[in-house]
Design an enzyme around this catalytic site. Structure first.
Site, mmCIF file in Angstrom:
data_model
loop_
_atom_site.group_PDB
_atom_site.id
_atom_site.type_symbol
_atom_site.label_atom_id
_atom_site.label_comp_id
_atom_site.label_asym_id
_atom_site.label_seq_id
_atom_site.Cartn_x
_atom_site.Cartn_y
_atom_site.Cartn_z
ATOM 1 C CB CYS A 123 36.736 30.540 43.697
ATOM 2 S SG CYS A 123 35.788 31.738 42.760
ATOM 3 C CB CYS A 126 29.109 31.952 41.652
ATOM 4 S SG CYS A 126 30.472 30.827 41.967
#
Length: 124
Positions: free
Chosen positions: A35, A104
């Site tokens: 990402c 994340c």
């Protein structure tokens, strides 16, 4: 489209502990090639306690919220306590993350752990 909890949105819109500690005792940086998120954590240690924790994050809203929450959760903990901080605890503290944003939470804890390892490698 990802849906975020109120806590995620709050930490994204008002991130805590953003910045850099110029004379940091430890620095940890991680990135996710999938990402493109990049996180750097800076720690200041006194008497085996994380006296200050700051971060710089380049990434999505979830990455910024995770960084903010990790810094909040780690500040004031002993180094051993901070090393036990898990990705699941971070995600839970944020009221959950969408499945496609769980990576994340991995980055936040990993960056903190790297900063602590960096500090310990200096033999302090």
């Amino acid at each position: 489209m990802a849906f975020y909890s109120e806590k995620v949105m709050d930490h994204f819109a008002n991130p805590r502990n953003v910045g850099e500690i110029k004379d940091a005792d430890g620095i940890g940086e991680v990135g996710n090639p999938i990402c493109g998120d990049m996180m750097t954590f800076y720690i200041k240690v006194k008497d085996n306690i994380l006296e200050d924790v700051k971060f710089k994050t380049f990434g999505c809203g979830a990455a910024i919220a995770v960084s903010s929450m990790v810094a909040e959760m780690a500040k004031g903990k002993t180094l051993d306590e901070a090393m036990q901080l898990t990705n699941a605890q971070v995600a839970e503290a944020l009221g959950g993350l969408p499945p496609n944003k769980m990576h994340c939470s991995n980055l936040g804890a990993a960056a903190l752990h790297k900063a602590i390892e960096n500090y310990k490698s200096k033999g302090k």
